[in-house]
Design a protein around this motif. Structure first.
Motif, short mmCIF file in Angstrom:
data_model
loop_
_atom_site.label_atom_id
_atom_site.label_comp_id
_atom_site.label_asym_id
_atom_site.label_seq_id
_atom_site.Cartn_x
_atom_site.Cartn_y
_atom_site.Cartn_z
N LEU A 58 19.95 -83.32 -32.60
CA LEU A 58 20.67 -83.41 -31.32
C LEU A 58 21.32 -84.78 -31.12
CD1 LEU A 58 18.00 -81.61 -29.14
CD2 LEU A 58 20.31 -80.75 -29.58
N GLU A 59 20.64 -85.85 -31.52
CA GLU A 59 21.12 -87.21 -31.26
C GLU A 59 22.15 -87.69 -32.27
OE1 GLU A 59 17.53 -89.46 -31.47
OE2 GLU A 59 16.64 -88.49 -29.72
N VAL A 60 22.05 -87.20 -33.52
CA VAL A 60 22.88 -87.73 -34.61
C VAL A 60 23.85 -86.68 -35.14
CG1 VAL A 60 22.85 -88.76 -36.91
CG2 VAL A 60 21.06 -89.36 -35.26
N MET A 61 23.33 -85.51 -35.51
CA MET A 61 24.16 -84.51 -36.17
C MET A 61 25.16 -83.85 -35.21
SD MET A 61 23.29 -84.82 -39.19
CE MET A 61 21.97 -85.62 -40.08
N VAL A 62 24.71 -83.54 -33.99
CA VAL A 62 25.63 -82.89 -33.04
C VAL A 62 26.79 -83.82 -32.68
CG1 VAL A 62 25.86 -81.87 -30.75
CG2 VAL A 62 23.88 -81.30 -32.18
N PRO A 63 26.54 -85.10 -32.30
CA PRO A 63 27.69 -85.98 -32.03
C PRO A 63 28.57 -86.23 -33.24
CG PRO A 63 25.68 -86.88 -31.08
CD PRO A 63 25.25 -85.75 -31.96
N ALA A 103 31.42 -74.06 -24.90
CA ALA A 103 30.01 -74.37 -25.11
C ALA A 103 29.16 -74.00 -23.88
CB ALA A 103 29.82 -75.84 -25.44
N HIS A 104 27.95 -73.56 -24.15
CA HIS A 104 26.95 -73.30 -23.12
C HIS A 104 25.65 -73.97 -23.55
CE1 HIS A 104 28.96 -70.00 -20.78
NE2 HIS A 104 29.67 -69.93 -21.90
N PRO A 105 24.84 -74.43 -22.60
CA PRO A 105 23.55 -75.02 -22.98
C PRO A 105 22.62 -74.01 -23.63
CG PRO A 105 24.13 -75.56 -20.70
CD PRO A 105 25.09 -74.50 -21.15
N THR A 130 17.62 -79.80 -25.15
CA THR A 130 18.77 -78.96 -24.81
C THR A 130 19.98 -79.33 -25.64
OG1 THR A 130 17.97 -78.74 -22.53
CG2 THR A 130 20.25 -78.11 -22.95
N LEU A 131 20.59 -78.30 -26.21
CA LEU A 131 21.88 -78.44 -26.88
C LEU A 131 22.97 -78.23 -25.83
CD1 LEU A 131 23.73 -78.51 -29.44
CD2 LEU A 131 23.39 -76.02 -29.59
N PHE A 132 23.95 -79.12 -25.80
CA PHE A 132 25.07 -79.10 -24.85
C PHE A 132 24.61 -79.14 -23.39
CE2 PHE A 132 27.06 -76.32 -28.36
CZ PHE A 132 27.50 -77.43 -29.06
N PRO A 133 23.73 -80.09 -23.04
CA PRO A 133 23.30 -80.18 -21.64
C PRO A 133 24.47 -80.51 -20.74
CG PRO A 133 22.68 -82.17 -22.84
CD PRO A 133 23.19 -81.20 -23.86
#
Length: 247
Positions: A164-169, A180-182, A195-198
């Motif tokens: 979530l902190e590194v790969m998603v950004p 996108a939806h959470p 949460t993904l896409f909070p």
């Protein structure tokens, strides 16, 4: 090595011992898979890859990051890729790269600056990334054997945090796309939620419940959403995870 907390599921001084255990687990599982299925066995979690491709990949990745930390090079422009080894030399080369990476990391201060592809430019990033690289690929080789051993809760949660902190950004530098939806990850064995896409919508499209290791492997698309308990729309949850490119 520093014991300062990362603010997540693991402390800095825990990464290297767990990496050493994970490397050994990967090597043992590889030896077993070669005996049972041969080097040409397909790897379910890496479509198009055979067992020899997986082992070479992890060996090469560890070779590269050992070089980065050892040389403190300002960028990877002078790195020389190793020539691919024949199958009967792969396991020996893997074990040698395990040892080299572990030795180099053991001799480095986690706060020391090194080049990485991410905003975080220090040895601590390499420690965390290499533990999670080895963790997911160990599951890959265990899938060849047909039995994936449980990932410890703290390792799985730390891996989910890193995703979530590194790969998603990294995959989505401009933030969540318009559609996108959470998606909420409810981590049973760590009593935590992520949460993904909070904030992308007022309410999550789904909550995925499971142990940290299963949630981590689902995020990395190594196991299907169906291995988790899903409250909400499973197909849309899978689609949201699919927005995070793993290339």
């Amino acid at each position: 090595m520093s014991t300062a907390a990362r603010g997540g599921a693991m402390e800095l001084d825990e990464y290297l011992p767990v990496l050493e255990k994970t490397n050994a687990r990967f090597a043992d599982a590889t030896a077993e898979a070669v005996l049972e299925h041969g080097w040409q066995a397909p790897v379910p979690g890496c479509p198009g890859w055979k067992l020899n491709d997986l082992v070479w990949h992890l060996s090469e990745v560890q070779h590269f990051w050992a070089w980065v930390v050892k040389t403190r090079a300002p960028d990877p422009s002078t790195y020389l890729e190793p020539a691919r080894h024949p199958d009967d030399e792969l396991l020996g080369f893997l074990i040698a790269q395990n040892a080299e990476l572990e030795t180099v990391l053991a001799g480095a201060d986690p706060s020391e600056r090194v080049w990485t592809w991410a905003p975080q430019q220090d040895v601590a990033f390499v420690l965390r990334r290499q533990l999670q690289e080895a963790t997911v690929h160990t599951a890959d080789v265990e899938q060849v054997l047909g039995a994936v051993r449980p990932i410890p809760a703290d390792v799985g949660l730390d891996g989910l945090d890193e995703w979530l902190e590194v790969m998603v950004p990294s995959a989505l530098p401009d933030g969540p796309p318009a559609g996108a939806h959470p998606v909420v990850f409810h981590v049973l064995d760590a009593d935590a939620e992520r949460t993904l896409f909070p904030g992308s919508r007022p309410f999550p499209i789904a909550t995925l419940t499971g142990n940290a290791g299963d949630l981590l492997l689902a995020a990395w698309r190594r196991v299907p959403i169906e291995v988790l308990t899903v409250h909400g729309d499973p197909s849309q949850a899978a689609a949201m995870i699919g927005l995070v490119s793993l290339e």
